[in-house]
Design an enzyme around this catalytic site. Structure first.
Site, PDB file in Angstrom:
ATOM      1  N   TYR A   1     -11.951  -9.895  -1.550  1.00  0.00           N
ATOM      2  CA  TYR A   1     -12.662  -8.646  -1.288  1.00  0.00           C
ATOM      3  C   TYR A   1     -14.133  -8.941  -1.009  1.00  0.00           C
ATOM      4  O   TYR A   1     -14.719  -9.827  -1.623  1.00  0.00           O
ATOM      5  CB  TYR A   1     -12.603  -7.703  -2.503  1.00  0.00           C
TER       6      TYR A   1
ATOM      7  N   HIS B   1     -15.436   2.929 -14.515  1.00  0.00           N
ATOM      8  CA  HIS B   1     -15.221   2.160 -13.296  1.00  0.00           C
ATOM      9  C   HIS B   1     -16.417   1.282 -12.951  1.00  0.00           C
ATOM     10  O   HIS B   1     -16.350   0.444 -12.064  1.00  0.00           O
ATOM     11  CB  HIS B   1     -14.935   3.146 -12.149  1.00  0.00           C
TER      12      HIS B   1
ATOM     13  N   ARG C   1      -5.344   1.942 -12.979  1.00  0.00           N
ATOM     14  CA  ARG C   1      -3.967   2.118 -12.505  1.00  0.00           C
ATOM     15  C   ARG C   1      -3.306   0.804 -12.092  1.00  0.00           C
ATOM     16  O   ARG C   1      -3.867   0.017 -11.333  1.00  0.00           O
ATOM     17  CB  ARG C   1      -3.943   3.102 -11.331  1.00  0.00           C
TER      18      ARG C   1
ATOM     19  N   ASN D   1       0.828  -1.205   0.000  1.00  0.00           N
ATOM     20  CA  ASN D   1       0.000   0.000   0.000  1.00  0.00           C
ATOM     21  C   ASN D   1       0.862   1.255   0.000  1.00  0.00           C
ATOM     22  O   ASN D   1       0.595   2.224  -0.711  1.00  0.00           O
ATOM     23  CB  ASN D   1      -0.910   0.018   1.234  1.00  0.00           C
TER      24      ASN D   1
ATOM     25  N   ARG E   1     -14.133   2.194   4.963  1.00  0.00           N
ATOM     26  CA  ARG E   1     -12.926   1.405   5.199  1.00  0.00           C
ATOM     27  C   ARG E   1     -11.669   2.263   5.270  1.00  0.00           C
ATOM     28  O   ARG E   1     -10.830   2.090   6.129  1.00  0.00           O
ATOM     29  CB  ARG E   1     -12.751   0.372   4.093  1.00  0.00           C
TER      30      ARG E   1
ATOM     31  N   HIS F   1     -14.961  -3.925   0.405  1.00  0.00           N
ATOM     32  CA  HIS F   1     -14.945  -3.234  -0.891  1.00  0.00           C
ATOM     33  C   HIS F   1     -16.339  -2.884  -1.397  1.00  0.00           C
ATOM     34  O   HIS F   1     -16.471  -2.120  -2.352  1.00  0.00           O
ATOM     35  CB  HIS F   1     -14.220  -4.124  -1.917  1.00  0.00           C
TER      36      HIS F   1
ATOM     37  N   ARG G   1     -10.758  -4.311 -13.944  1.00  0.00           N
ATOM     38  CA  ARG G   1      -9.617  -5.165 -13.582  1.00  0.00           C
ATOM     39  C   ARG G   1     -10.084  -6.607 -13.673  1.00  0.00           C
ATOM     40  O   ARG G   1     -11.187  -6.937 -13.263  1.00  0.00           O
ATOM     41  CB  ARG G   1      -9.116  -4.897 -12.159  1.00  0.00           C
TER      42      ARG G   1
END
Length: 740
Positions: A520, A487, A457, A64, A616, A644, A427
């Protein structure tokens, strides 16, 4: 209705004299993220976390932080260099933010490394996992590693001298290196050299089973004083050393005729954010590929990690040649690059890990026959008949992704009634079964259109590969809209059924990635609601064509209607509370940053609306402010699974409304991304979502309450109450029997 602990009663206060845009009412975004990563680190420090899982959290903390430096710190440094004076939501300049970040980060990172070296490493030894220092090896072990070095490592290495004839070498991003001090035997002059630790080789080198003897005195020496020794003698589970130590203790081979005096590991982090001028790019894929080539090298240096005992002369050389300041240096004693500790999760030591978890198949989908590629008709269409009977709410990883979302796409790919499949991919995994199903669908004559977001990204290269593969299979591939990231998580299947065309839709909160679907927590709904199907069709038309859709029937779509509608829903709750006294909002998301949304929540809170926010990560809203947010609670849950999912609940005077979707309450999601949030109108499914929110709010094991001063305090059971982990409860609910 979702319930929570009731706050003290208060009278609604007038807030006309209060400016809700005052920076003092907001937390700094960057510092809030650091506090989130600090909660991740706490999982690595908490003795209740199984030992190898603690290694996992140490690795996640480091990973992270790498991304944080490559993107967020890099952006702030660029702003400082460009003289940008724009202030953050809490009124800080870029330079003020950098100073605060460094002051907060240095002690946290030092704590991480200290804990690994002084606590976790000794505990690993107690469980027969020995990450040794080279100095502790016996002669046989050293000889084995010397042979390994000569055969596997030496051919890969390229020592780079640093002197007037050899300019300082370019240090690539996230590379671990050795700064070597050598002495010329002829001249007696000391010189510097850099040796890169190659990423193509394993970071940790295990010793063979016949060479795993660990000296008794070492076993005693590495035992932490508060760790109970394991009584039963058993063979080691793993014994080895780090690759950089193997290189360091065989440097003489690289520098014959020289005396190796000292070596010091160091690691460089560079700006790695992509800068793509979409308006000027004739081919977006080609433009991103060019930027990816630049990223492999990296931009300006934003951080250097090195040991505290590095000589001043060598330290000064790095500062000068890498064009950094002392503030950019992080002194860390012991092992660098702790993200590589994730490798130890593969050890066959189940007693040191969380209990294994196998997601359950959704009850409504259990009756479906297993997929049979030789007999695609009949059984596979059952998933569509099941959706026609009632919408299906999915909750991953408690419920299986492969037997729900993946099966939905695979069924469509082999269904003779399917005429079209459309999906967004932000993704996905490297061996994506979803992509394979889409290719099979195209081969079967189904019209397939996929929007692949090339700007996701750190997944750009993977997405480019999938885009090319899909295009070569005849799939219509588009790359999204200029200036916006796509997204949203949508899948649309169009089927020809008796006398009509029917649309089946999946709207989710997570990516179509089977690997992260097991790590997730995400929600999704399978539906054939005609209005939602029409909305999704309109949205895909706007993504693939020239449609400028401005209104949708059911979906809340960013950047078109999502912000406006969310503000309306919050305002409506305020009005309902003023009229009936029962205002209630519960919202779950990854981050809360947008100033306009926070202002609306403050207005609702000042009117007395009871608000629970399950956030979160980053949260810029300050709870507990007198007269503004006394009725607002903020909780963060950091546990085994990464929280998530996004859920938004509004009481609406008993006419409750619940939404799920892909968007956080961040400015980028509301303004600069294509997002989709859908209402859950089936009363049974809406109640299921409320139950999930209630379980999360009752967590007293992995939940942290945000304080008005920015601190997070972890909940603990009170007055003899039972410890309740929301994630454990949800696993038990999904699979009441003992997990596999």
């Amino acid at each position: 209705m979702v319930r929570r602990r009731q706050p003290p009663k208060k009278q609604a206060q007038e807030s006309q004299s209060i400016s809700l845009s005052d920076p003092t009412y907001y937390f700094n975004r960057e510092l809030s993220w650091i506090e989130f990563n600090n909660r991740v680190l706490h999982e690595a420090i908490d003795a209740r976390t199984p030992l190898l899982e603690r290694l996992k959290f140490l690795a996640i903390f480091s990973s992270n932080l790498d991304e944080y430096f490559m993107v967020r710190i890099a952006a702030l440094k660029q702003q400082v260099e460009a003289g940008v004076g724009k202030r953050s939501i809490d009124g800080k300049t870029p330079q003020q933010q950098l100073t605060l970040i460094y002051d907060r980060l240095h002690p946290i990172v030092a704590q991480q490394h200290q804990h690994f070296e002084q606590v976790v490493r000794p505990e690993l030894a107690q469980h027969q996992v020995y990450l040794l220092d080279y100095i502790d090896l016996d002669q046989q072990q050293r000889e084995h590693l010397k042979q390994y070095f000569e055969q596997q490592v030496f051919p890969v290495l390229t020592p780079l001298a640093i002197d007037p004839g050899h300019p300082f070498p370019y240090i690539s991003n996230l590379s671990l290196s050795l700064a070597v001090v050598i002495r010329d035997r002829d001249s007696g002059q000391e010189r510097f050299a850099r040796v890169k630790v190659p990423k193509v080789l394993p970071r940790f080198i295990p010793l063979p089973s016949d060479l795993q003897a660990v000296p008794v005195n070492l076993t005693a020496a590495v035992t932490a004083p508060d760790v109970t020794p394991i009584a039963a003698a058993k063979p080691p589970a793993w014994v080895g050393v780090s690759l950089e130590q193997v290189i360091a203790h065989n440097l003489g081979t690289l520098f014959p005729g020289m005396d190796v005096q000292e070596y010091y590991p160091f690691r460089v982090t560079r700006n790695a954010d992509l800068e793509v001028e979409e308006d000027e790019a004739d081919d977006l894929m080609e433009a991103i590929e060019q930027e990816l080539r630049k990223r492999r090298v990296g931009g300006s240096v934003v951080r250097v990690e090195l040991p505290s005992n590095m000589p001043p002369a060598l330290r000064s050389l790095l500062i000068q040649e890498l064009d950094i300041t002392e503030q950019d240096i992080y002194e860390l004693d012991g092992l660098l690059c702790l993200r590589d500790l994730m490798n130890f999760l593969g050890l066959p030591l189940p007693e040191l890990k969380d209990p294994s978890w196998k997601p359950a198949t959704h009850p409504r989908l259990k009756k479906l026959l297993e997929f049979d590629i030789d007999n695609p008709e009949g059984a596979e269409s059952d998933i569509f008949s099941s959706i026609r009977q009632q919408d299906i709410l999915l909750h991953h990883p408690y419920q299986s992704f492969s037997t729900s979302v993946q099966r939905f796409i695979e069924a469509a790919a082999h269904d003779t009634g399917a005429v079209a499949i459309k999906m967004t991919l932000y993704r996905t995994s490297g061996d994506s079964p979803i992509v394979k199903a889409l290719i099979k669908a195209a081969e079967n004559g189904i019209q397939v259109a996929v929007l692949i977001e090339l700007k996701a990204r750190f997944d750009e290269a993977n997405n480019i590969l999938w885009a090319k593969r899909l295009e070569s299979a005849g799939v219509h591939v588009v790359y999204g809209l200029v200036g916006l990231k796509t997204h949203t998580k949508l899948a649309l299947v169009v089927r020809r059924e008796t006398g009509r065309i029917r649309r089946y839709v999946h709207v989710g909160t997570g990516n179509y990635n089977p690997k992260t679907a097991g790590l997730y927590t995400d929600l999704g709904v399978l539906t054939c609601n005609e209005e939602i199907g029409a909305d999704v069709t309109d949205l895909f038309n706007s993504l693939t064509g020239y449609s400028r859709q401005s209104e949708y029937r059911k979906l809340l779509v960013a950047p078109v209607s999502l912000r406006r509608r969310m503000l309306e829903l919050i305002d409506r709750e305020t009005q309902q509370h003023q009229a009936h006294g029962n205002g209630r909002i519960v919202a779950k998301m990854n981050a809360l940053v947008d100033a306009k949304v926070i202002e609306a929540l403050y207005q609702a809170g000042s009117a007395g609306v009871k608000i629970d926010l399950i956030v979160r990560g980053i949260c810029c809203l300050k709870p507990g402010l007198p007269g503004i947010s006394e009725t607002i609670n903020v909780v963060s849950i950091v546990g085994r699974f990464l929280e998530h999912s996004r859920v938004f609940y509004f009481h609406n005077n008993g006419e409750e409304e619940v939404y799920i979707g892909s968007a956080d309450w961040m400015t980028r999601n509301l303004n600069r991304r294509v997002e989709a949030v859908t209402p859950i109108e089936d009363p049974e499914l809406a109640k299921d979502l409320q139950e999930i929110l209630g379980i999360l709010l009752a967590d007293n094991r992995h939940a942290w309450d945000l304080q008005p001063d920015g601190r997070y305090i972890q909940r603990t059971p009170e007055n003899g109450a039972i410890e309740q982990s929301s994630q454990n409860i949800l696993m038990q609910m999904a699979r009441p029997e003992t997990p596999d």
